[in-house]
Scaffold this motif. Structure first.
Motif, mmCIF file in Angstrom:
data_model
loop_
_atom_site.group_PDB
_atom_site.id
_atom_site.type_symbol
_atom_site.label_atom_id
_atom_site.label_comp_id
_atom_site.label_asym_id
_atom_site.label_seq_id
_atom_site.Cartn_x
_atom_site.Cartn_y
_atom_site.Cartn_z
ATOM 1 N N ALA A 26 -5.517 2.603 1.853
ATOM 2 C CA ALA A 26 -6.241 2.241 3.122
ATOM 3 C C ALA A 26 -6.833 1.238 3.220
ATOM 4 C CB ALA A 26 -7.215 3.533 3.515
ATOM 5 N N THR A 27 -7.814 0.667 2.180
ATOM 6 C CA THR A 27 -8.441 -0.199 2.080
ATOM 7 C C THR A 27 -7.543 -1.693 2.057
ATOM 8 O OG1 THR A 27 -10.110 0.534 0.518
ATOM 9 C CG2 THR A 27 -9.849 -1.964 0.490
ATOM 10 N N LEU A 28 -6.364 -1.911 1.395
ATOM 11 C CA LEU A 28 -5.302 -2.759 1.493
ATOM 12 C C LEU A 28 -4.568 -2.780 3.017
ATOM 13 C CD1 LEU A 28 -4.030 -5.071 -0.086
ATOM 14 C CD2 LEU A 28 -2.266 -3.175 -0.669
ATOM 15 N N ALA B 20 -3.100 16.790 -7.718
ATOM 16 C CA ALA B 20 -2.697 16.104 -6.717
ATOM 17 C C ALA B 20 -3.782 15.687 -5.671
ATOM 18 C CB ALA B 20 -1.705 17.046 -5.932
ATOM 19 N N LEU B 21 -4.722 16.428 -5.679
ATOM 20 C CA LEU B 21 -5.892 16.041 -4.781
ATOM 21 C C LEU B 21 -6.608 14.810 -5.206
ATOM 22 C CD1 LEU B 21 -7.270 19.595 -3.520
ATOM 23 C CD2 LEU B 21 -6.004 17.808 -1.977
ATOM 24 N N LEU B 22 -7.059 14.981 -6.601
ATOM 25 C CA LEU B 22 -7.765 13.772 -7.232
ATOM 26 C C LEU B 22 -6.977 12.636 -7.124
ATOM 27 C CD1 LEU B 22 -10.047 12.914 -8.818
ATOM 28 C CD2 LEU B 22 -8.832 13.622 -10.758
ATOM 29 N N PHE B 23 -5.757 12.567 -7.640
ATOM 30 C CA PHE B 23 -5.108 11.370 -7.469
ATOM 31 C C PHE B 23 -4.684 10.704 -6.407
ATOM 32 C CE2 PHE B 23 -4.233 12.775 -12.091
ATOM 33 C CZ PHE B 23 -4.865 11.935 -12.816
ATOM 34 N N GLY B 24 -4.291 11.916 -5.444
ATOM 35 C CA GLY B 24 -3.954 11.342 -4.062
ATOM 36 C C GLY B 24 -5.086 10.623 -3.371
ATOM 37 N N ALA B 25 -6.279 11.348 -3.497
ATOM 38 C CA ALA B 25 -7.266 10.753 -2.797
ATOM 39 C C ALA B 25 -7.769 9.062 -3.423
ATOM 40 C CB ALA B 25 -8.744 11.568 -3.028
ATOM 41 N N ILE B 26 -7.583 9.014 -4.652
ATOM 42 C CA ILE B 26 -8.043 7.770 -5.497
ATOM 43 C C ILE B 26 -6.671 6.596 -4.678
ATOM 44 C CG2 ILE B 26 -7.723 6.253 -7.203
ATOM 45 C CD1 ILE B 26 -8.884 8.801 -8.781
ATOM 46 N N ALA B 27 -5.588 7.144 -4.624
ATOM 47 C CA ALA B 27 -4.435 6.338 -4.174
ATOM 48 C C ALA B 27 -4.662 6.247 -2.558
ATOM 49 C CB ALA B 27 -3.179 6.905 -4.446
ATOM 50 N N PHE B 28 -4.911 7.167 -1.916
ATOM 51 C CA PHE B 28 -5.046 6.988 -0.427
ATOM 52 C C PHE B 28 -6.277 5.867 -0.092
ATOM 53 C CE2 PHE B 28 -6.829 8.124 3.643
ATOM 54 C CZ PHE B 28 -5.785 7.898 4.490
ATOM 55 N N SER C 12 -5.271 -6.252 5.232
ATOM 56 C CA SER C 12 -4.150 -6.925 5.795
ATOM 57 C C SER C 12 -4.137 -7.101 7.147
ATOM 58 C CB SER C 12 -2.830 -6.229 5.114
ATOM 59 O OG SER C 12 -2.998 -6.219 3.782
ATOM 60 N N TRP C 13 -4.249 -5.942 7.996
ATOM 61 C CA TRP C 13 -4.184 -5.962 9.583
ATOM 62 C C TRP C 13 -5.399 -6.616 10.223
ATOM 63 C CZ3 TRP C 13 0.279 -6.172 11.516
ATOM 64 C CH2 TRP C 13 1.304 -5.326 10.995
ATOM 65 N N LEU C 14 -6.605 -6.605 9.385
ATOM 66 C CA LEU C 14 -7.719 -7.411 10.008
ATOM 67 C C LEU C 14 -7.291 -8.917 9.838
ATOM 68 C CD1 LEU C 14 -10.749 -5.490 8.613
ATOM 69 C CD2 LEU C 14 -10.182 -5.506 10.960
ATOM 70 N N LEU C 15 -7.050 -9.252 8.914
ATOM 71 C CA LEU C 15 -6.391 -10.713 8.960
ATOM 72 C C LEU C 15 -5.306 -10.937 9.828
ATOM 73 C CD1 LEU C 15 -6.375 -13.287 7.458
ATOM 74 C CD2 LEU C 15 -4.853 -12.274 5.671
ATOM 75 N N VAL C 16 -4.312 -10.150 9.949
ATOM 76 C CA VAL C 16 -3.343 -10.294 11.042
ATOM 77 C C VAL C 16 -3.978 -10.424 12.399
ATOM 78 C CG1 VAL C 16 -1.389 -9.336 12.161
ATOM 79 C CG2 VAL C 16 -1.542 -9.280 9.873
ATOM 80 N N ALA C 17 -5.021 -9.599 12.660
ATOM 81 C CA ALA C 17 -5.779 -9.707 14.114
ATOM 82 C C ALA C 17 -6.186 -11.224 14.313
ATOM 83 C CB ALA C 17 -6.833 -8.666 14.131
ATOM 84 N N ALA C 18 -6.893 -11.598 13.244
ATOM 85 C CA ALA C 18 -7.604 -13.046 13.558
ATOM 86 C C ALA C 18 -6.320 -14.157 13.668
ATOM 87 C CB ALA C 18 -8.492 -13.194 12.098
ATOM 88 N N ALA D 133 0.872 -1.315 0.093
ATOM 89 C CA ALA D 133 -0.179 0.002 0.185
ATOM 90 C C ALA D 133 0.800 1.067 0.032
ATOM 91 C CB ALA D 133 -0.964 -0.001 1.332
ATOM 92 N N LEU D 134 1.954 1.200 0.904
ATOM 93 C CA LEU D 134 2.853 2.241 0.799
ATOM 94 C C LEU D 134 3.383 2.556 -0.426
ATOM 95 C CD1 LEU D 134 4.122 2.179 4.405
ATOM 96 C CD2 LEU D 134 2.570 3.651 3.535
ATOM 97 N N ALA D 135 3.820 1.421 -1.039
ATOM 98 C CA ALA D 135 4.675 1.658 -2.382
ATOM 99 C C ALA D 135 3.730 2.191 -3.491
ATOM 100 C CB ALA D 135 4.918 0.134 -2.908
ATOM 101 N N ILE D 136 2.341 1.751 -3.487
ATOM 102 C CA ILE D 136 1.190 2.456 -4.215
ATOM 103 C C ILE D 136 1.498 3.988 -4.004
ATOM 104 C CG2 ILE D 136 -1.285 2.761 -4.718
ATOM 105 C CD1 ILE D 136 -1.326 -0.344 -4.190
ATOM 106 N N LEU D 137 1.248 4.502 -2.708
ATOM 107 C CA LEU D 137 1.211 5.832 -2.449
ATOM 108 C C LEU D 137 2.500 6.435 -2.641
ATOM 109 C CD1 LEU D 137 -0.331 5.748 1.327
ATOM 110 C CD2 LEU D 137 -1.435 6.593 -0.948
#
Length: 528
Positions: free
Chosen positions: A319-321, A307-315, A325-331, A44-48
């Motif tokens: 965030a979804t990814l 920047a606002l448009l593409f940044g919002a889509i990427a964010f 990932s961490w919901l799966l980790v919590a389980a 996710a951070l790589a995408i951002l």
């Protein structure tokens, strides 16, 4: 690849290796489920980061275009001002030459005429000219003055030339003119020397700061935030438009560029470097700089919308990814935590907090394998509290448990290396595993352990020493000389019994060797 019968084999070594690596990676994620969250977060951070890099490159391109324009303007203004300064410096040198010649007047009329001609060419930018004597009085003004001679001994240019014979062309700080009704001016000055090279005065050309601004007023500044002419100590001499600074004030560089206090370095960049928010060009032949700050508001407005448009889509995607990932980790972590707690309880003695017998067996097995590979010695200490049965009978099992914990804490304190282990063997017996430790070091450790527990001074009326003590057996072996770690453990146990037979509160050590002739002690056995 073919079989022995010559038929091509269906086995694929590359595919087999790939499957093995895939199973290894899957096992790693099973063992460490948090890696799933880390990998998901990294992706996710790589995408951002990718989107940010693209936007940053676009912004940088726009910004560089604005800075190139600022650099061009600064160079043009600096060249123009440098030309004027060169003319004024030539006049100053002629004034100094005439003033130093004892056969000519201090300020000859022909030099005055040239100064007045310079005034006409510069649209009254050149305001005044005069010669100051060594006492700081104006001895030869451009135009005749009435009344007492005006003193300028307090001016920075007079003090600077008086104290620095090699100063050369000096540009003063802005000051209110005492000869022209307080007009804000700046002086171009040179030192006048007497025949013996002592200080004889100063030649001065005064420039009006309000007219200095005319040099930048003609520049098309629609896309510029400000154009400042700055003296090397940071004083603004002229500005247009004046964004946050006025003539006579200290310059405020964009981006707090002079935050380290080194204003000269912030103004005069070394070759090959550039500021991030402005451009500065030194005026040729003078300690002055032209600082141009571009206005990036209009240039970056379109970039900000992208920047606002593409940044919002990427964010949103990142965030979804990350959340998934961490919901799966919590389980997975809940299950892993329960398994870890069970494993910890199964490997730790509940009373003393040391490793238990099961952990000891696993440690001995792994360290013996390592000792066999490296040929290094493996030492084991066996410690037993003396007359502990009588202690429990005299003081009770509750106090006995406290003593076990105190002794265990002391023994655990002697284990300082990560590879060492202290474990409760059972009852009042403890074992210490010391990898890569020879017999002498094991003997020293055993004696330290015995002595330190004795120094706890825990009363024990049923003991000959009157306090809680331990007997310690130590054994050291190497892979070529003994068959297993269990053999070293048994030898340490045997040495513990020897120590008990020798009166308790002592140690007995041995080195495990191959069996010798019947009736002979194994080599290295000692009782202390």
């Amino acid at each position: 690849m073919t079989t022995s019968s010559g038929v091509p084999s269906s086995r694929n070594p590359a595919g087999s290796w790939t499957r093995k690596r895939w199973h290894a990676v899957s096992a790693k994620f099973d063992d460490d489920p948090w890696l799933i969250g880390v990998v998901g977060t990294i992706i996710a951070l790589a995408i951002l980061a990718g989107v940010a890099l693209l936007l940053r490159a676009d912004r940088q391109a726009r910004h560089e275009h604005a800075l190139e324009r600022a650099q061009s303007v600064a160079s043009v203004v600096a060249a123009s001002l440098g030309g004027n300064i060169a003319v004024y410096d030539a006049l100053l040198k002629e004034m100094v030459r005439e003033a130093e010649d004892p056969d000519t007047p201090l300020f000859p009329d022909r030099v005055r005429d040239r100064v007045r001609f310079g005034q006409a060419l510069s649209r009254d930018f050149l305001d005044d000219a005069y010669v100051v004597d060594k006492n700081g009085h104006i001895a030869a003004p451009l135009d005749r003055m009435r009344g007492e001679p005006v003193s300028v001994a307090d001016r920075d240019y007079f003090r600077s030339h008086e104290s620095s014979p090699s100063l050369g062309l000096y540009i003063s700080q802005p000051y209110a003119s005492r000869t022209h009704g307080g007009l804000l001016s700046v002086a171009l000055t040179r030192r006048i020397a007497a025949p013996d090279h002592s200080f004889a005065g100063v030649a001065v050309l005064a420039l009006r700061l309000d007219r200095l601004g005319t040099l930048v007023n003609d520049v098309d500044s629609a896309d510029l935030q400000s154009i400042d002419i700055v003296e090397e100590k940071g004083t603004v001499l002229a500005c247009d438009p004046c964004a946050g600074a006025q003539s006579g004030q200290l310059v405020v560089l964009p981006g707090n560029a002079a935050r380290n206090g080194d204003l000269t370095a912030a103004l005069a960049f070394p070759r090959g470097t550039r500021a991030s928010e402005y451009r500065s060009v030194r005026v040729p032949g003078a300690s002055m700089f032209v600082v141009v700050t571009p206005s990036t508001t209009d240039l970056l407005h379109e970039w900000q919308r992208h920047a606002l448009l593409f940044g919002a889509i990427a964010f949103a995607c990142a965030a979804t990814l990350i959340a998934g990932s961490w919901l799966l980790v919590a389980a997975m972590r809940t299950r892993a935590a329960a398994a870890a707690r069970f494993m910890s309880l199964s490997m730790t003695d509940g009373l003393t907090g040391l490793a238990n017998r099961r952990a000891l067996d696993a440690k001995l097995s792994s360290e013996w394998r390592r000792a066999k590979r490296s040929g290094s010695p493996l030492s084991i200490l066996f410690a037993d509290i003396d007359d502990f049965k009588h202690f429990n009978e005299a003081y009770g099992h509750s106090i006995g448990d406290d003593v076990l914990r105190a002794v265990a804490k002391n023994i655990g304190g002697h284990v300082r290396r990560d590879s060492d282990m202290a474990a409760r063997y059972g009852g009042e017996a403890f074992a210490v595993v010391l990898p890569e430790t020879d017999a002498h070091a094991a003997e020293v450790m055993a004696e330290q352990l015995r002595r330190d527990i004795e120094r706890l001074h825990i009363d024990h009326e049923g003991s000959a020493a009157g306090k809680v003590t331990v007997s310690v057996g130590a054994a050291t072996g190497r892979a070529p000389e003994c068959d297993s770690a269990d053999a070293i453990l048994k030898a340490a146990d045997a040495q513990l019994r020897v120590a008990k037979q020798n009166g308790r509160n002592c140690i007995s050590v041995t080195t495990v060797m191959r069996p010798t002739a019947p009736g002979r002690m194994a080599e290295g056995e000692r009782q202390l």
